[in-house]
Design a protein around this motif. Structure first.
Motif, short mmCIF file in Angstrom:
data_model
loop_
_atom_site.label_atom_id
_atom_site.label_comp_id
_atom_site.label_asym_id
_atom_site.label_seq_id
_atom_site.Cartn_x
_atom_site.Cartn_y
_atom_site.Cartn_z
N MET A 33 98.82 -2.30 -34.08
CA MET A 33 98.26 -3.41 -32.26
C MET A 33 97.80 -2.37 -31.76
SD MET A 33 96.65 -5.90 -33.87
CE MET A 33 96.99 -7.27 -31.76
N LYS A 34 97.12 -2.51 -30.48
CA LYS A 34 97.65 -1.81 -28.76
C LYS A 34 97.16 -2.99 -27.87
CE LYS A 34 96.76 2.01 -26.52
NZ LYS A 34 95.70 3.27 -26.48
N LYS A 92 102.75 -5.09 -29.92
CA LYS A 92 102.96 -4.60 -31.21
C LYS A 92 104.47 -5.06 -31.24
CE LYS A 92 102.11 0.72 -31.19
NZ LYS A 92 102.38 1.57 -30.17
N PHE A 124 103.03 -9.03 -32.72
CA PHE A 124 102.10 -8.41 -34.61
C PHE A 124 102.24 -7.52 -35.58
CE2 PHE A 124 99.14 -10.02 -30.71
CZ PHE A 124 99.78 -11.03 -31.27
N ASP A 125 103.30 -6.59 -34.48
CA ASP A 125 103.34 -5.79 -35.94
C ASP A 125 104.86 -5.47 -36.57
OD1 ASP A 125 101.33 -4.04 -34.91
OD2 ASP A 125 102.12 -2.24 -33.84
N VAL A 126 106.12 -6.70 -36.18
CA VAL A 126 107.01 -6.88 -36.45
C VAL A 126 106.73 -8.08 -37.19
CG1 VAL A 126 108.89 -4.41 -36.00
CG2 VAL A 126 107.86 -6.42 -34.36
N TYR A 142 111.43 -8.84 -33.60
CA TYR A 142 111.18 -7.43 -33.05
C TYR A 142 113.11 -7.69 -32.64
CZ TYR A 142 111.23 -9.81 -27.62
OH TYR A 142 111.34 -10.50 -27.01
N MET A 187 107.41 1.56 -33.04
CA MET A 187 106.77 0.59 -33.96
C MET A 187 106.63 -0.41 -33.42
SD MET A 187 108.45 0.20 -37.89
CE MET A 187 108.39 2.34 -37.77
N ALA A 188 107.53 -0.79 -32.66
CA ALA A 188 108.11 -2.30 -32.10
C ALA A 188 107.87 -2.88 -30.80
CB ALA A 188 109.36 -2.96 -32.66
#
Length: 281
Positions: free
Chosen positions: A1-2, A127, A130-132, A135, A187-188
């Motif tokens: 995600m960005k 991020k 949605f990426d973790v 967080y 990454m978070a």
């Protein structure tokens, strides 16, 4: 995600439109020819109100529409977005995380207790959400993992040997801990502002033994300096006596004087001098 920055509509304009729609619905309510129109106007006003959102300072609203990420609002104020969309708040403020005291082994295998404080903030809300999964928990676990890894690479103290140690090189250890944490938390969508040790000690089972070792090392270093200084002072005293011609010492008396001076200087307690007043013969 960005993260995508969303440019929403000013919420006050939409609220004004809602007021007009409600006013028109009330005005047309008594008219029998427009029985369905007021209901539609009120329904449209209700839909527009679902898109109204308030963004607090140093916070971001992540907007999703039926499971699709639309964008992020990072400007504070009253805004209007797509009706029926969901908004999740992410704090962009600076935070502190104090780790618990961890029991780890340093590079020499000695058990130590160590803890650190991590200063961080979210810079990518997409991020972070949605990426973790969580967080905040991700930051805590990765901080403890990085702290264990850094602590296991260096000794607690190098005892006058070359190289870095956890106790003597706190600034270098803090910089390395910050770098490793940033690699793990990027990454978070989190940036690490600072990471620094707040607690460092030997574990209780070896604390007394290592304290004795430190004391012995300090005593040894101090005695070495004292001996080096004493040798220089004795050498200077013998040379000055010889150059001034005050007394002529043979080798035996010179050795006795050197012995007495070394004992007086190196002794841990004050030496008690014995004054020689001469002999009867």
């Amino acid at each position: 995600m960005k993260e995508r920055i969303l440019h929403p509509i000013n919420g006050f304009w939409v609220i004004g439109l809602v007021v007009l729609l409600c006013g028109a619905g009330i005005y047309l309510g008594p008219v029998k020819e427009y029985v369905a129109v007021p209901a539609l106007l009120f329904l449209l006003a209700g839909l527009l109100l679902t898109g109204i959102t308030i963004v607090q300072p140093n916070k971001a609203e992540v907007v999703t529409f039926f499971g699709k990420y639309v964008g992020t609002i990072n400007k504070s104020g009253l805004w209007a977005v797509i009706p029926l969309s969901l908004r999740k708040t992410v704090s962009l403020r600076v935070r502190n995380f104090n780790s618990v005291k961890l029991k780890v082994n340093d590079v020499e295998g000695n058990p130590i207790e160590i803890a650190a404080v991590v200063v961080f903030r979210v810079v990518d809300s997409a991020k972070a959400l949605f990426d973790v999964d969580n967080y905040r928990g991700f930051v805590e676990i990765q901080s403890e993992t990085a702290l264990r890894h850094v602590a296991s690479k260096y000794p607690y103290d190098n005892f006058n040997e070359t190289g870095l140690s956890l106790r003597a090189n706190s600034d270098e250890i803090a910089r390395q801990l910050t770098t490793e944490l940033q690699d793990r938390l990027s990454m978070a969508g989190v940036v690490v502002l600072e990471a620094r040790l707040t607690h460092l000690a030997y574990s209780t089972e070896i604390a007394s033994t290592m304290l004795q070792r430190q004391q012995a090392s300090a005593i040894l270093s101090a005695r070495q300096i004292i001996v080096e200084g004493a040798v220089g002072m004795v050498d200077m005293a013998i040379k000055q006596l010889k150059e001034s011609g005050v007394v002529d010492l043979d080798e035996e008396r010179k050795a006795a004087m050197i012995n007495n001076l070394m004992v007086a200087i190196v002794s841990e307690r004050g030496a008690s001098p014995v004054i020689n007043a001469g002999s009867l013969y």
